[in-house]
Design an enzyme around this catalytic site. Structure first.
Site, PDB file in Angstrom:
ATOM      1  N   TRP A 185       0.835  -1.207   0.000  1.00 36.94           N
ATOM      2  CA  TRP A 185       0.000   0.000   0.000  1.00 36.94           C
ATOM      3  C   TRP A 185       0.867   1.253   0.000  1.00 36.94           C
ATOM      4  CZ3 TRP A 185      -4.366  -0.930  -1.961  1.00 36.94           C
ATOM      5  CH2 TRP A 185      -5.070  -2.098  -1.662  1.00 36.94           C
TER       6      TRP A 185
ATOM      7  N   ASP B 262      -1.780   6.735   6.186  1.00 41.71           N
ATOM      8  CA  ASP B 262      -2.799   5.806   5.702  1.00 41.71           C
ATOM      9  C   ASP B 262      -3.034   4.810   6.839  1.00 41.71           C
ATOM     10  OD1 ASP B 262      -4.341   3.841   4.581  1.00 41.71           O
ATOM     11  OD2 ASP B 262      -2.916   3.285   3.004  1.00 41.71           O
TER      12      ASP B 262
ATOM     13  N   LYS C  83     -12.391  -1.651   6.775  1.00 38.00           N
ATOM     14  CA  LYS C  83     -11.705  -2.586   7.677  1.00 38.00           C
ATOM     15  C   LYS C  83     -12.182  -2.405   9.118  1.00 38.00           C
ATOM     16  CE  LYS C  83      -8.676  -3.026   4.083  1.00 38.00           C
ATOM     17  NZ  LYS C  83      -7.837  -2.236   3.199  1.00 38.00           N
TER      18      LYS C  83
END
Ligand SMILES: *Cc1c(COP(=O)(O)O)cnc(C)c1O
Length: 362
Positions: free
Chosen positions: A106, A174, A198
């Site tokens: 990511w 993030d 999530k």
């Protein structure tokens, strides 16, 4: 199937992921009529009073749970965390240099997008050992525009235990896969963003907590919807906001409050992760690639002696009601995602299954 206390017990999906059953039941009650309005939550105008109250309540709950001060804005955006990968540099890089900490897939995707808008300095990277650890040494750029890191590496199963130290510019994080899994000091950050799917709610909505002066520092000659300032000025409703997702995030924040807040949630998460890591550490049959002090409390990854055994375990686990254990397609192996809403019973159930499986296949 109706929701019960058993709900989500076997759902180890990395995202979208398990949600608290109370939240789902509350959502169900509001599908046909939000409160006593006679109009379902998804059918209300985003500009009408009932929905504006939902939005304001979600923001209030977020501020309370995360202790977000008034000089920060709470935004509900679209485009996922991946949208933030470019919205951040589009607003704040502007041909300059930003520091990025590369701790996995990511992070790398965020870096790729940032390069479209300026220069990226990789201030630290864990690539040399396949992202199995969180780096401790970094070299930051004087005059950098911001410092970006990924607090939890969903695919590799590593997590920053606290914010990286020594950065020379505002921290941008993030936090998609560990937002609200523990208390953090929001004032250490310029911007925290997270796709909701999530730890916070359904996919399709992204939470962003941004220092207002940072938001204001962005350019005004980029598309209006891409400016954090216009999202702030319009309370996340520059255009039609993701109304249902915002409603759900509000319910999840309330649920976190009922759990006793983030400190209690952290304790719960530590206890859950301990049970699973203890199992993995108890035998050479299981191999955990991640360095101990870098282990994620949210995404636990492990390997078996060979890929055939891994396939067999995943298939047997699925048949036994444990879903989502296949490691990310880019790395293989196994992964159990144990976000906030995963219960202790859920993790214990998996561990019991694994111990028995090891006994018969080890
Ligand atoms: C899941 C995830 C993403 C991608 O989120 P989208 O909302 O699908 O764009 C980005 N970063 C991290 C750390 C993630 O876990």
């Amino acid at each position: 199937m109706t929701a019960t206390a058993e709900h989500g017990k076997g759902n180890f999906s990395a995202g979208p992921a398990v949600l608290p059953v109370d939240v789902l039941e509350e959502a169900r009650e509001n599908l046909l009529s939000l409160g006593d309005t006679g109009i379902g939550i998804m059918e209300h105008s985003h500009r009408g009073k009932p929905f504006v109250a939902v939005l304001e309540e979600a923001e209030r709950s977020a501020r309370e749970v995360m202790s977000i001060p008034d000089d920060y804005a709470v935004l509900f955006l679209q485009g996922g965390a991946s949208g933030q990968f470019f919205q951040v540099p589009m607003n704040f890089l502007q041909g300059g240099t930003a520091d990025y900490l590369d701790t996995g897939s990511w992070s790398s995707k965020a870096i790729k997008e940032a390069k479209l808008f300026g220069t990226v300095n990789i201030a630290a990277s864990s690539k040399d050992r396949n992202h199995t650890y969180i780096p401790t040494e970094s070299s930051y750029t004087e005059g950098s525009k911001y410092t970006h890191f990924t607090s939890n590496n969903t695919i590799f199963g590593t997590q920053w235990k606290s914010e990286p130290e020594g950065a020379k510019s505002a921290l941008v994080c993030d936090a998609s896969s560990d937002i609200c899994s523990r208390p953090i000091d929001v004032t250490k950050y310029g911007l925290i963003y997270a796709g909701a799917q999530k730890n916070l709610g359904p996919s399709g909505v992204t939470l962003a907590v941004i220092r207002k002066d940072l938001a204001e520092s962005g350019p005004s000659d980029i598309p209006t919807i891409m400016q954090y300032r216009s999202q702030i000025a319009n309370q996340s409703c520059y255009n039609t906001c993701p109304t249902f997702g915002i409603f759900m995030i509000g319910l999840v924040f309330k649920w976190i409050g009922r759990q006793g807040g983030l400190a209690a949630v952290q304790q719960h998460n530590e206890a859950k992760a301990r049970v699973l890591y203890d199992c993995l550490d108890s035998s050479d049959f299981w191999n955990t690639p991640v360095e101990k002090d870098s282990r994620s409390l949210m995404n636990v990854v492990w390997r078996l002696p060979n890929e055939d055994l891994e396939k067999q375990l995943i298939s047997d686990a699925t048949a036994a009601g444990f879903d989502g254990l296949k490691g990310h397609r880019s790395v293989g192996g196994l992964r159990a995602s144990i976000y906030n809403a995963m219960t202790q019973e859920g993790v214990s159930g998996l561990v019991d299954f694994m111990k028995e499986w090891e006994r018969t296949h080890g």
